[in-house]
Design an enzyme around this catalytic site. Structure first.
Site, PDB file in Angstrom:
ATOM      1  N   LYS A 122       0.844  -1.192   0.000  1.00 52.32           N
ATOM      2  CA  LYS A 122       0.000   0.000   0.000  1.00 52.32           C
ATOM      3  C   LYS A 122       0.881   1.244   0.000  1.00 52.32           C
ATOM      4  O   LYS A 122       2.073   1.211   0.374  1.00 52.32           O
ATOM      5  CB  LYS A 122      -0.934   0.015   1.212  1.00 52.32           C
ATOM      6  CG  LYS A 122      -0.253   0.025   2.578  1.00 52.32           C
ATOM      7  CD  LYS A 122       0.246   1.404   3.034  1.00 52.32           C
ATOM      8  CE  LYS A 122       0.998   1.352   4.347  1.00 52.32           C
ATOM      9  NZ  LYS A 122       1.697   2.631   4.663  1.00 52.32           N
ATOM     10  N   PRO A 172       9.492  -4.322  -0.107  1.00 50.85           N
ATOM     11  CA  PRO A 172      10.633  -3.963   0.741  1.00 50.85           C
ATOM     12  C   PRO A 172      10.212  -3.731   2.189  1.00 50.85           C
ATOM     13  O   PRO A 172       9.119  -3.239   2.466  1.00 50.85           O
ATOM     14  CB  PRO A 172      11.153  -2.669   0.103  1.00 50.85           C
ATOM     15  CG  PRO A 172      10.651  -2.697  -1.302  1.00 50.85           C
ATOM     16  CD  PRO A 172       9.325  -3.398  -1.236  1.00 50.85           C
ATOM     17  N   GLY A 208       7.564   1.773   4.518  1.00 53.34           N
ATOM     18  CA  GLY A 208       6.267   2.433   4.581  1.00 53.34           C
ATOM     19  C   GLY A 208       5.251   1.859   3.618  1.00 53.34           C
ATOM     20  O   GLY A 208       4.256   2.505   3.314  1.00 53.34           O
ATOM     21  N   LEU A 209       5.483   0.632   3.134  1.00 43.14           N
ATOM     22  CA  LEU A 209       4.628   0.031   2.108  1.00 43.14           C
ATOM     23  C   LEU A 209       3.721  -1.078   2.654  1.00 43.14           C
ATOM     24  O   LEU A 209       2.980  -1.703   1.894  1.00 43.14           O
ATOM     25  CB  LEU A 209       5.489  -0.508   0.966  1.00 43.14           C
ATOM     26  CG  LEU A 209       6.364   0.545   0.273  1.00 43.14           C
ATOM     27  CD1 LEU A 209       7.287  -0.116  -0.754  1.00 43.14           C
ATOM     28  CD2 LEU A 209       5.514   1.622  -0.388  1.00 43.14           C
ATOM     29  N   GLY A 210       3.771  -1.302   3.967  1.00 45.93           N
ATOM     30  CA  GLY A 210       2.829  -2.216   4.597  1.00 45.93           C
ATOM     31  C   GLY A 210       3.070  -3.686   4.355  1.00 45.93           C
ATOM     32  O   GLY A 210       2.135  -4.481   4.460  1.00 45.93           O
ATOM     33  N   GLY A 211       4.306  -4.079   4.085  1.00 47.13           N
ATOM     34  CA  GLY A 211       4.575  -5.484   3.798  1.00 47.13           C
ATOM     35  C   GLY A 211       4.254  -6.409   4.960  1.00 47.13           C
ATOM     36  O   GLY A 211       3.614  -7.451   4.785  1.00 47.13           O
ATOM     37  N   SER A 233       2.203  -5.830   7.420  1.00 47.23           N
ATOM     38  CA  SER A 233       0.756  -5.806   7.622  1.00 47.23           C
ATOM     39  C   SER A 233       0.040  -6.664   6.585  1.00 47.23           C
ATOM     40  O   SER A 233      -0.932  -7.366   6.907  1.00 47.23           O
ATOM     41  CB  SER A 233       0.235  -4.365   7.543  1.00 47.23           C
ATOM     42  OG  SER A 233       0.773  -3.572   8.588  1.00 47.23           O
ATOM     43  N   ASP A 266      -2.218  -0.792  10.018  1.00 50.46           N
ATOM     44  CA  ASP A 266      -2.447  -0.994   8.589  1.00 50.46           C
ATOM     45  C   ASP A 266      -3.162  -2.312   8.277  1.00 50.46           C
ATOM     46  O   ASP A 266      -3.653  -2.506   7.168  1.00 50.46           O
ATOM     47  CB  ASP A 266      -1.118  -0.998   7.814  1.00 50.46           C
ATOM     48  CG  ASP A 266      -0.387   0.322   7.887  1.00 50.46           C
ATOM     49  OD1 ASP A 266      -0.995   1.318   8.308  1.00 50.46           O
ATOM     50  OD2 ASP A 266       0.799   0.352   7.524  1.00 50.46           O
TER      51      ASP A 266
END
Length: 304
Positions: A16, A100, A104-107, A109, A143
């Site tokens: 995200k 990654p 801040g990309l929610g991996g 979550s 998230d």
């Protein structure tokens, strides 16, 4: 939710970005009240989850991903199995990382949400349905509820309250991923300290007035109101990220923003041609890598 045939399930879970992120205040228990617009993008992890006798096991080849109880997928499985009342049953979770970490990309979550979905398919639906499912997700991370919902959503509270919105276009995205991990807990502490010292930062004084529905559901979201309250404190410690944002705009992005608490920066483009051209000309150095993606309407996809 129906039970899957067999004792193994494979799920693709998607990253995200935050099209806006306002931190409204600190709550008891260390949580923060926020207002954000989540948007799924096509970058993904793949999970293979298998029923095992009595243990939770996590495998991941990425050394940055913990494999024990501190892993979000592990915690999701543990809570799910407790709520489902399973005895002498566990899961083996294999994570293939494409998202990654600490960007801040929610991996993490996304992995947790995918694990919740998998446990329900393997062992049956959680008692209480969506109420239990989303409460469980919120207990793992802010998230995680969105990663069960997917697409685009306006979220508030600690991320557990959401209004889902349509994704009208597969807007092209260019991500710049630095080799600088940013811890979410550190970012919140830095923001709290800045506010305690009377520094409202560059974004906290901004107020664009009422949110407009046509902007919220637009191809790129509310471009004029794309603000991330973490940017000033993160950029103060990592000024090279501010420069990356500037370079994305100069390369043709309609808007660029830090995602979540960082360290990933994303740019949104009006066309694939403009995005791909930016990827060719953007000179961000060896300490960064570029990843192309687009907006999507789903948070996860069951593969088998």
């Amino acid at each position: 939710m129906s039970q899957a045939n067999g004792s193994i399930i494979k799920i693709q879970v998607f990253a995200k970005v935050n099209l806006a992120l306002r931190i409204l205040g600190r709550l008891e228990g260390g949580y923060h009240s926020l207002e954000t617009i989540f948007q799924n993008i096509s970058l993904s992890d793949r999970l293979t989850i298998r029923e095992t006798p009595g243990r939770i096991i996590v495998h991941c080849a990425d050394p940055a991903v913990p494999e024990g109880e501190e892993n979000t997928a592990y915690r999701a499985a543990e809570i799910c199995l407790q709520r489902l009342g399973t005895r002498n049953r566990g899961v083996e979770i294999r994570i293939e990382k494409g998202i990654p970490t600490r960007a801040g990309l929610g991996g993490g979550s996304a992995d947790a949400a995918g694990t919740i979905v998998a446990c329900e398919h393997l062992f049956g639906a959680l008692p209480g349905g969506d109420t239990t499912r989303y409460a469980l997700a919120a207990s793992i991370g802010a998230d995680v509820p969105f990663m069960l919902c997917g697409g685009r959503a306006l979220a508030w509270g600690i991320g557990e309250r959401m209004l889902r919105m349509p994704v009208k276009r597969k807007t092209p995205v260019l991500l710049v991923i630095p080799h600088i991990p940013v811890s979410t807990s550190w970012a919140y502490r830095a923001l709290d300290n800045a506010q305690a010292e009377g520094d409202n930062t560059e974004t906290l004084e901004l107020n664009g007035g009422p949110l407009k529905l046509d902007e919220l559901i637009g191809a790129m979201g509310p471009v004029e109101g794309m603000v991330n309250d973490f940017e000033p404190v993160v950029f103060a410690h990592h000024p090279e990220l501010r420069e990356v944002k500037r370079l994305l705009i100069e390369s043709g992005a309609a808007v660029a923003l830090l995602s979540g608490s960082g360290s990933g920066i994303f740019g949104l483009f009006e066309s694939l041609k403009k995005r791909d051209r930016a990827a060719k000309i953007l000179d961000v150095g060896e300490d960064f890598r570029l990843v192309s993606a687009c907006f999507i309407e789903e948070a996860y996809r069951i593969l088998e």
